[in-house]
Design a protein around this motif. Structure first.
Motif, PDB file in Angstrom:
ATOM      1  N   HIS A 176       0.845  -1.188   0.000  1.00 63.17           N
ATOM      2  CA  HIS A 176       0.000   0.000   0.000  1.00 63.17           C
ATOM      3  C   HIS A 176       0.884   1.243   0.000  1.00 63.17           C
ATOM      4  N   ILE A 177       0.284   2.378  -0.345  1.00 62.03           N
ATOM      5  CA  ILE A 177       1.020   3.643  -0.268  1.00 62.03           C
ATOM      6  C   ILE A 177       0.332   4.605   0.687  1.00 62.03           C
ATOM      7  N   TYR A 178      -0.788   4.163   1.256  1.00 59.61           N
ATOM      8  CA  TYR A 178      -1.552   4.979   2.214  1.00 59.61           C
ATOM      9  C   TYR A 178      -2.434   4.008   2.986  1.00 59.61           C
ATOM     10  N   MET A 179      -3.349   4.498   3.772  1.00 62.23           N
ATOM     11  CA  MET A 179      -4.283   3.629   4.469  1.00 62.23           C
ATOM     12  C   MET A 179      -5.208   2.946   3.466  1.00 62.23           C
ATOM     13  N   ALA A 180      -5.566   1.696   3.752  1.00 59.76           N
ATOM     14  CA  ALA A 180      -6.483   0.928   2.908  1.00 59.76           C
ATOM     15  C   ALA A 180      -7.258  -0.036   3.802  1.00 59.76           C
ATOM     16  N   LYS A 181      -8.319  -0.601   3.261  1.00 59.38           N
ATOM     17  CA  LYS A 181      -9.220  -1.417   4.085  1.00 59.38           C
ATOM     18  C   LYS A 181      -8.524  -2.610   4.721  1.00 59.38           C
ATOM     19  N   ALA A 241      -1.901   2.685  -5.753  1.00 59.73           N
ATOM     20  CA  ALA A 241      -1.045   1.612  -5.239  1.00 59.73           C
ATOM     21  C   ALA A 241      -1.196   0.349  -6.092  1.00 59.73           C
ATOM     22  N   GLN A 242      -2.426   0.020  -6.445  1.00 58.90           N
ATOM     23  CA  GLN A 242      -2.661  -1.157  -7.274  1.00 58.90           C
ATOM     24  C   GLN A 242      -2.056  -0.985  -8.663  1.00 58.90           C
ATOM     25  N   SER A 243      -2.063   0.234  -9.161  1.00 57.24           N
ATOM     26  CA  SER A 243      -1.452   0.499 -10.469  1.00 57.24           C
ATOM     27  C   SER A 243       0.056   0.300 -10.408  1.00 57.24           C
ATOM     28  N   VAL A 258       7.811  -0.286  -3.984  1.00 59.35           N
ATOM     29  CA  VAL A 258       6.411   0.013  -3.673  1.00 59.35           C
ATOM     30  C   VAL A 258       6.157  -0.142  -2.181  1.00 59.35           C
ATOM     31  N   ASP A 259       6.714  -1.207  -1.597  1.00 60.53           N
ATOM     32  CA  ASP A 259       6.513  -1.464  -0.167  1.00 60.53           C
ATOM     33  C   ASP A 259       7.056  -0.340   0.714  1.00 60.53           C
ATOM     34  N   SER A 260       8.088   0.351   0.230  1.00 60.78           N
ATOM     35  CA  SER A 260       8.722   1.395   1.053  1.00 60.78           C
ATOM     36  C   SER A 260       8.212   2.796   0.740  1.00 60.78           C
ATOM     37  N   PHE A 261       7.220   2.895  -0.158  1.00 60.28           N
ATOM     38  CA  PHE A 261       6.680   4.206  -0.527  1.00 60.28           C
ATOM     39  C   PHE A 261       5.345   4.433   0.172  1.00 60.28           C
ATOM     40  N   ASN A 262       5.259   5.516   0.950  1.00 60.21           N
ATOM     41  CA  ASN A 262       4.017   5.887   1.615  1.00 60.21           C
ATOM     42  C   ASN A 262       3.829   7.397   1.546  1.00 60.21           C
ATOM     43  N   PHE A 333      11.071   6.620  -6.690  1.00 56.48           N
ATOM     44  CA  PHE A 333      11.320   5.502  -7.602  1.00 56.48           C
ATOM     45  C   PHE A 333      12.435   5.788  -8.605  1.00 56.48           C
ATOM     46  N   GLY A 334      12.830   7.038  -8.738  1.00 58.47           N
ATOM     47  CA  GLY A 334      13.822   7.376  -9.751  1.00 58.47           C
ATOM     48  C   GLY A 334      13.194   7.299 -11.131  1.00 58.47           C
ATOM     49  N   GLU A 335      13.887   6.690 -12.079  1.00 60.16           N
ATOM     50  CA  GLU A 335      13.340   6.550 -13.429  1.00 60.16           C
ATOM     51  C   GLU A 335      12.150   5.601 -13.395  1.00 60.16           C
ATOM     52  N   LEU A 336      11.011   6.122 -13.840  1.00 61.28           N
ATOM     53  CA  LEU A 336       9.767   5.373 -13.784  1.00 61.28           C
ATOM     54  C   LEU A 336       8.952   5.716 -15.030  1.00 61.28           C
ATOM     55  N   PRO A 337       8.408   4.704 -15.731  1.00 60.66           N
ATOM     56  CA  PRO A 337       7.577   4.992 -16.910  1.00 60.66           C
ATOM     57  C   PRO A 337       6.235   5.585 -16.470  1.00 60.66           C
ATOM     58  N   LEU A 338       6.252   6.874 -16.177  1.00 61.73           N
ATOM     59  CA  LEU A 338       5.098   7.517 -15.566  1.00 61.73           C
ATOM     60  C   LEU A 338       3.858   7.469 -16.451  1.00 61.73           C
ATOM     61  N   ASP A 339       4.055   7.632 -17.750  1.00 58.88           N
ATOM     62  CA  ASP A 339       2.898   7.597 -18.638  1.00 58.88           C
ATOM     63  C   ASP A 339       2.163   6.264 -18.529  1.00 58.88           C
ATOM     64  N   THR A 340       2.921   5.176 -18.407  1.00 58.47           N
ATOM     65  CA  THR A 340       2.312   3.854 -18.268  1.00 58.47           C
ATOM     66  C   THR A 340       1.599   3.720 -16.926  1.00 58.47           C
ATOM     67  N   VAL A 341       2.255   4.206 -15.862  1.00 58.89           N
ATOM     68  CA  VAL A 341       1.638   4.155 -14.525  1.00 58.89           C
ATOM     69  C   VAL A 341       0.295   4.863 -14.532  1.00 58.89           C
ATOM     70  N   PHE A 342       0.266   6.089 -15.061  1.00 53.42           N
ATOM     71  CA  PHE A 342      -0.959   6.878 -14.991  1.00 53.42           C
ATOM     72  C   PHE A 342      -2.006   6.421 -15.996  1.00 53.42           C
ATOM     73  N   LYS A 343      -1.592   5.741 -17.055  1.00 51.63           N
ATOM     74  CA  LYS A 343      -2.568   5.144 -17.964  1.00 51.63           C
ATOM     75  C   LYS A 343      -3.312   4.006 -17.267  1.00 51.63           C
ATOM     76  N   ILE A 344      -2.538   3.145 -16.584  1.00 52.14           N
ATOM     77  CA  ILE A 344      -3.152   2.058 -15.814  1.00 52.14           C
ATOM     78  C   ILE A 344      -4.040   2.626 -14.713  1.00 52.14           C
ATOM     79  N   PHE A 345      -3.547   3.657 -14.046  1.00 52.60           N
ATOM     80  CA  PHE A 345      -4.285   4.313 -12.967  1.00 52.60           C
ATOM     81  C   PHE A 345      -5.620   4.852 -13.489  1.00 52.60           C
TER      82      PHE A 345
END
Length: 370
Positions: A176-181, A241-243, A258-262, A333-345
């Motif tokens: 997770h990156i924040y609180m979740a159920k 987070a799921q994306s 991902v586990d260390s990002f909050n 994350f450093g270099e990250l394919p952001l366009d892909t992340v936000f497309k999935i998101f």
């Protein structure tokens, strides 16, 4: 002679400045602005010294960012003073505007806009009135002391206090990156405790800077129910987070990253805010207003001609979240394919909206210094 200071606060954090979303900020500003204007008028006509005896009125815009809404909000406040001056047939006090954000903020962008801002003041209000407006800058975090003791009468904060001073320490929140159920209870406790600490500090620091009977109007994201994992508080970030986890399954992101990002973020329930105000004990709580807004600010349910398009709404929402989150993602994350992340998101958000049109919860909190 009395000096009236307004402290206008927006969002900030001890390490980074988060971008402001202009469309959402505009909506929030429009919600709170009538309350702000009426409060100022009430203070000047009832609670403080008479208008004609005021020498100076100081506006400090904290967490101002570098977008257009800072100057737009201040122009509305200046307009309030101009109208009061005309109604009372008295010269307006001098208006000193101090802009504040963190050190990394692009203040040059604002400085470049100031000549036009002054020119517009002159055109709208005349040369004499425009010469009574002064603008300067202070760079610091609003979780610390900012201004001299008893130097303020009014504090305004918009889109700020849901950002924490830091991510809660020793947070074990894998996946997770924040609180979740399905987070562990210690995650909810850690976020709540960090918000309690930060909001208490905010109240305490401002209490030292505000005159008795001075007021604060604070607008921040909250949640509609006591349950900390409510959809209006957590769902959007869990979709992000799921994306990111989708990126892990594709081998484009490391699971441990991902586990260390909050997120340094918290949306309080209104009763939590009340408890902290009572505990800190420097302010009386006048009222809390609760507003509900669609995730997509362009999705106007009151417009009969509006046709809901889940794909378009998903894209609109993600564009706005990207403004807020991109710098944090790149930093972590450093270099990250952001366009892909936000497309999935965007696809995940669209699918969620098809099942449930979750809303934001906004809290506007009105406080008076004891």
């Amino acid at each position: 002679m009395s000096t009236v200071n307004i402290l206008h606060m927006k969002q900030g954090d001890g390490e980074m400045s988060y971008a402001k979303n202009s469309t959402i900020q505009m909506r929030w500003m429009n919600m709170a602005l009538p309350i702000v204007k009426n409060t100022i008028k009430e203070m000047l006509t009832i609670h403080l010294t008479s208008f004609e005896k005021l020498e100076s009125f100081k506006i400090v815009d904290i967490g101002c960012g570098s977008g257009p809404n800072t100057l737009l909000f201040m122009s509305e406040i200046i307009d309030t003073f101009y109208n009061l001056s005309n109604q009372n047939n008295h010269q307006s006090p001098e208006i000193s505007i101090v802009l504040n954000d963190l050190y990394k903020n692009d203040f040059n962008n604002i400085f470049n806009a100031l000549p036009l801002f002054y020119e517009q003041l002159k055109e709208k209000y005349g040369h004499e009135f425009s010469q009574r407006c002064f603008i300067s800058v202070v760079a610091s975090s609003f979780y610390e002391r900012l201004l001299p003791s008893k130097s303020l009468h009014f504090v305004h904060s918009s889109s700020s206090l849901h950002w924490l001073s830091q991510v809660p320490e020793n947070l074990d929140n894998k996946g997770h990156i924040y609180m979740a159920k399905d987070c562990l209870p210690i995650v909810f406790d850690a976020y709540k405790n960090q918000f309690n600490k930060d909001f208490y500090s905010f109240l305490n620091k401002r209490s030292q800077e505000i005159f008795p009977k001075g007021k604060m109007i604070l607008t921040l994201l909250g949640r509609s129910i006591p349950e900390p994992s409510s959809n209006d508080g957590c769902c959007l970030w869990e979709l992000l987070a799921q994306s990111l986890l989708d990126m892990v399954s594709q081998g484009l992101v490391k699971k441990e990253d991902v586990d260390s990002f909050n997120l340094p973020f918290y949306t309080p329930y209104c009763d939590e805010v009340k408890e902290i105000v009572m505990k800190e004990n420097s302010f009386d709580l006048d009222k809390i207003e609760v507003y509900m807004c669609n995730w997509d600010p362009n999705d106007d349910e009151d417009d009969d001609n509006n046709i809901f398009d889940k794909k378009k709404s998903g894209e609109n929402i993600v564009k706005r979240i990207r403004v807020v989150s991109e710098s944090m993602l790149v930093t972590h994350f450093g270099e990250l394919p952001l366009d892909t992340v936000f497309k999935i998101f965007a696809e995940r958000v669209a699918n969620h909206l098809e099942m449930e049109k979750t809303k934001y919860t906004n809290l506007t909190i009105c406080l008076k210094k004891k």
